[in-house]
Structures are given as structure tokens and as C-alpha cells.
Write an enzyme that holds these catalytic residues in place. Structure first.
Site, mmCIF file in Angstrom:
data_model
loop_
_atom_site.group_PDB
_atom_site.id
_atom_site.type_symbol
_atom_site.label_atom_id
_atom_site.label_comp_id
_atom_site.label_asym_id
_atom_site.label_seq_id
_atom_site.Cartn_x
_atom_site.Cartn_y
_atom_site.Cartn_z
ATOM 1 N N LYS A 196 19.930 -57.636 -19.302
ATOM 2 C CA LYS A 196 18.943 -57.515 -20.374
ATOM 3 C C LYS A 196 18.645 -58.856 -21.062
ATOM 4 O O LYS A 196 19.398 -59.815 -20.921
ATOM 5 C CB LYS A 196 19.437 -56.493 -21.404
ATOM 6 C CG LYS A 196 19.539 -55.068 -20.870
ATOM 7 C CD LYS A 196 19.941 -54.114 -21.992
ATOM 8 C CE LYS A 196 19.947 -52.669 -21.546
ATOM 9 N NZ LYS A 196 20.284 -51.742 -22.650
ATOM 10 N N ARG A 237 29.903 -54.801 -20.618
ATOM 11 C CA ARG A 237 29.371 -54.565 -21.962
ATOM 12 C C ARG A 237 30.373 -54.967 -23.033
ATOM 13 O O ARG A 237 29.984 -55.394 -24.123
ATOM 14 C CB ARG A 237 28.971 -53.101 -22.109
ATOM 15 C CG ARG A 237 27.663 -52.763 -21.391
ATOM 16 C CD ARG A 237 27.419 -51.283 -21.285
ATOM 17 N NE ARG A 237 26.088 -50.984 -20.776
ATOM 18 C CZ ARG A 237 25.725 -49.814 -20.272
ATOM 19 N NH1 ARG A 237 26.615 -48.823 -20.215
ATOM 20 N NH2 ARG A 237 24.510 -49.622 -19.822
ATOM 21 N N ASN A 254 23.386 -54.496 -25.380
ATOM 22 C CA ASN A 254 24.618 -54.252 -24.629
ATOM 23 C C ASN A 254 24.634 -54.938 -23.267
ATOM 24 O O ASN A 254 25.389 -54.563 -22.378
ATOM 25 C CB ASN A 254 24.879 -52.756 -24.485
ATOM 26 C CG ASN A 254 23.752 -52.036 -23.759
ATOM 27 O OD1 ASN A 254 22.716 -52.625 -23.443
ATOM 28 N ND2 ASN A 254 23.953 -50.757 -23.482
ATOM 29 N N HIS A 307 22.021 -52.874 -17.963
ATOM 30 C CA HIS A 307 21.572 -51.488 -17.775
ATOM 31 C C HIS A 307 21.917 -51.051 -16.365
ATOM 32 O O HIS A 307 21.925 -51.872 -15.433
ATOM 33 C CB HIS A 307 20.060 -51.369 -17.979
ATOM 34 C CG HIS A 307 19.480 -50.078 -17.459
ATOM 35 N ND1 HIS A 307 19.442 -48.925 -18.204
ATOM 36 C CD2 HIS A 307 18.956 -49.762 -16.239
ATOM 37 C CE1 HIS A 307 18.904 -47.957 -17.482
ATOM 38 N NE2 HIS A 307 18.596 -48.438 -16.292
#
Length: 339
Positions: A165, A265, A275, A278
Site C-alpha cells: 500500500k 503488518r 497497515n 493487502h
């Protein structure tokens, strides 16, 4: 005058011999794979000229290759989207789809620096596989040949989506995360850096549209580039979807640090929704997400049996779930529905 510069800048690879000669070149070679009916991607030529001046001629090379002229590029034929393949030491080390100048520039710099380290220190190259070139990975085959049933149902060929992310990317953790993924026994079939569109993310997270944090999540995913990884797994007995979920750890980074401190994470996430990574929730979700973010993705004609939970059910089983046009239309429809 400009035409001569362009020809000198990008070597035209029209035969297998020239292709093999390109693979043996020292340094990094960026190949623009194009279709004869639309020609090479001209908008990036000025960028390549700038990069060549910036870094010199010794280790950076540019080439053109028409998909119809080379058997090795057969599965790229008919694709309207420009594709740039990055080769070093005869191996595919990166790829960029689309005429994304900032991403091309960034990838060239990163891969050139990585190749310099390889040449200076003898380190191992980080090699990737693109589904369009991989004849061995049946989960990407465009057609199934007679007698290939065993390969097509192999659990080693199941795939799942992983996303690094924007919060992890902006903090420079991409390479660390990718290294940990590979050390955990995953193979990265495709690795793309991409800025996500709002409508695309609304459709991607449509199962969370009713949640209070939905808008914040969509905004975060569109706040900067993400790395999209297509993962498979050749080690261990655990299927790739479950194995990736385990490596990621609990969704909430605080929970992850308490319960699975070694998870990604726990190490790279801060707080929700930041976090770091994904992953697809299950095999069905993996199919939907891969079809959305990799529209050219092709599933094998015969999907794995019960151990992987990939029974052929619902629309699109055994084939790409939707075309790029379908994805864009659906994304727009979803964006309107949740506003």
C-alpha cells in the site's frame, strides 16, 4: 536529424539473433514491445534521451521489438497498451505497462542502481516473471494444449493478489517487503507500481462500502503509488492464499504486533487503514481482484480441486473475469452507487 537520434537511441530487434544479443548486453536494457499497427511508443522517446544523457551509455540501453516479429513475444501480440520490459543479465527484472513517464523514469533508476550493485558486488538479481512470457505457468495460459491437464490443476500454479500500500511505499519499505515475501517461499509472477484511481478502488473495496472507514480507505489507496504483486507458491503444503494471509498477519497493526509480531503488518503497519499490505480474502476474492487489477490475466481452463478451494463456480471460472472495458464501466457504476 531527429529520426537518426531516435534510431540510435533505440535498437530495433527484429530477429531472434538480435534478441539474444540484446539479452547478453551488459547493464540494463529497456525494451519497448509494440504492435505493428500502432508502432512504438513515441511519447517516451524524449524521456529515454534524457535518461541516456543523465546516466551515460555504458550500462543503459534501449530497444524496440515488434511483437509479431519474435516468437518469444507471441503472447504480447494484439495488446494495445504499451509494454516495457527491463532486462539485465539476460533475465527479466521489471516491467511497466502503459506510457507512464514518471513510473518509467523511477523504474529505470531503481533497476539501473540494482544492476550496478549486482555487477560490483556479485549479488543475485531479483528476477520476475511476466504472465505473457511464462509458458510454464498454466494459470496464465491463453489456451490449453492436449495432455496438459496435470500441469493445469497443479496446486503450485494457484495465484493470489498482494498489494504493497501507499503508506509502505512512501516510507521506502517496498524492497524490504518484497525480500521478505520471496524469503517466505513465494514467487512473484508480476510486480507493477501503479497509482490507483478512485472509481477503481471503490469497486475493489465494494464489499466494505457500508463501513464508516470506507471513504478513508479509498482516499488512502489513491494517495500515492502502490505495488501490485501476482503471487504463486512452490514451497510447502499451504495454499498460496492462506500462506499470504499468514505472512501479512491480522488486519489491525496493533493486533498484529500483539499476536503475530513477525508478520508484515506488525513490522510495517502503523494504524488502520495504514497497515502496509493487502491480500485477497479467499480464492474467489483472488480471482475477482486479479481480474480487476490485471484485466489481461488468464486463468487455466481447468481450475484446482477442493484442496485450494478454487472450484469452478460463478461467472468467469476458468477464464479472465472481465475485459478492461467492463472493469472501467463497472468501476464508474460503483462509484456513482456509493456516492
Amino acid at each position: 536529424m531527429g529520426s537518426k537520434k531516435e534510431m540510435a537511441l533505440q535498437v530495433n530487434i527484429s530477429t531472434q539473433e538480435l534478441w539474444e544479443e540484446m539479452l547478453s548486453s551488459k547493464g540494463l536494457t529497456v525494451v519497448d514491445v509494440y504492435q505493428g499497427w500502432c508502432g512504438p511508443c513515441k511519447p517516451v522517446v524524449s524521456l529515454f534521451q534524457k535518461m541516456r544523457i543523465e546516466v551515460g551509455l555504458d550500462l543503459l540501453h534501449f530497444a524496440l521489438a515488434e511483437a509479431d516479429c519474435l516468437d518469444v513475444l507471441e503472447k504480447y501480440r494484439g495488446r494495445c497498451e504499451p509494454t516495457f520490459l527491463f532486462y539485465a543479465g539476460g533475465e527479466l527484472v521489471a516491467l511497466v505497462r502503459g506510457a507512464n513517464a514518471p513510473l518509467l523514469q523511477k523504474t529505470i533508476r531503481e533497476q539501473l542502481q540494482a544492476e550496478k550493485i549486482v555487477l560490483a558486488e556479485g549479488r543475485e538479481r531479483r528476477v520476475i516473471e511476466d504472465e505473457a512470457l511464462s509458458d510454464e505457468d498454466e494459470c496464465f495460459s491463453h489456451e490449453k494444449e492436449d495432455g496438459d491437464d496435470e500441469d493445469a490443476v497443479s496446486s503450485e500454479k494457484a495465484c493470489t493478489l498482494a498489494v504493497i500500500k501507499p503508506d509502505a511505499v512512501v516510507h521506502g519499505k517496498t524492497d524490504e517487503i518484497i525480500t521478505k515475501i520471496q524469503e517466505a517461499g513465494f514467487d512473484i509472477l508480476t510486480n507493477e507500481e501503479r497509482d490507483m484511481r478512485e472509481a477503481e478502488m471503490r469497486l475493489f473495496y465494494q464489499h466494505r462500502a457500508g463501513e464508516e472507514a470506507f471513504e478513508k480507505l479509498v482516499h488512502h489507496m489513491c494517495s500515492g503509488p502502490s505495488h501490485l504483486l501476482n503471487l504463486t507458491r512452490t514451497e510447502g503444503t499451504e495454499d498460496v492464499v492462506t500462506a499470504w494471509q499468514t505472512l501479512m498477519g491480522p488486519c489491525d497493526p496493533d493486533v498484529a504486533r500483539r499476536e503475530q509480531p513477525g508478520s508484515l503488518r506488525a513490522q510495517y503497519g502503523t494504524e488502520m487503514p495504514f497497515n502496509a499490505v493487502h491480500g485477497s480474502r479467499d480464492s474467489e476474492d483472488a480471482r475477482r481482484e486479479l481480474a480487476l487489477l490485471f484485466p489481461s490475466f488468464k486463468f487455466s481452463d481447468q481450475v484446482p480441486e477442493a484442496p485450494l478451494g478454487l472450484e469452478a463456480e460463478g461467472e468467469g471460472a476458468g477464464e479472465a473475469l472481465c475485459s478492461p472495458e467492463d472493469v472501467d464501466k463497472a468501476a464508474c457504476d460503483q462509484a456513482e452507487a456509493v456516492r
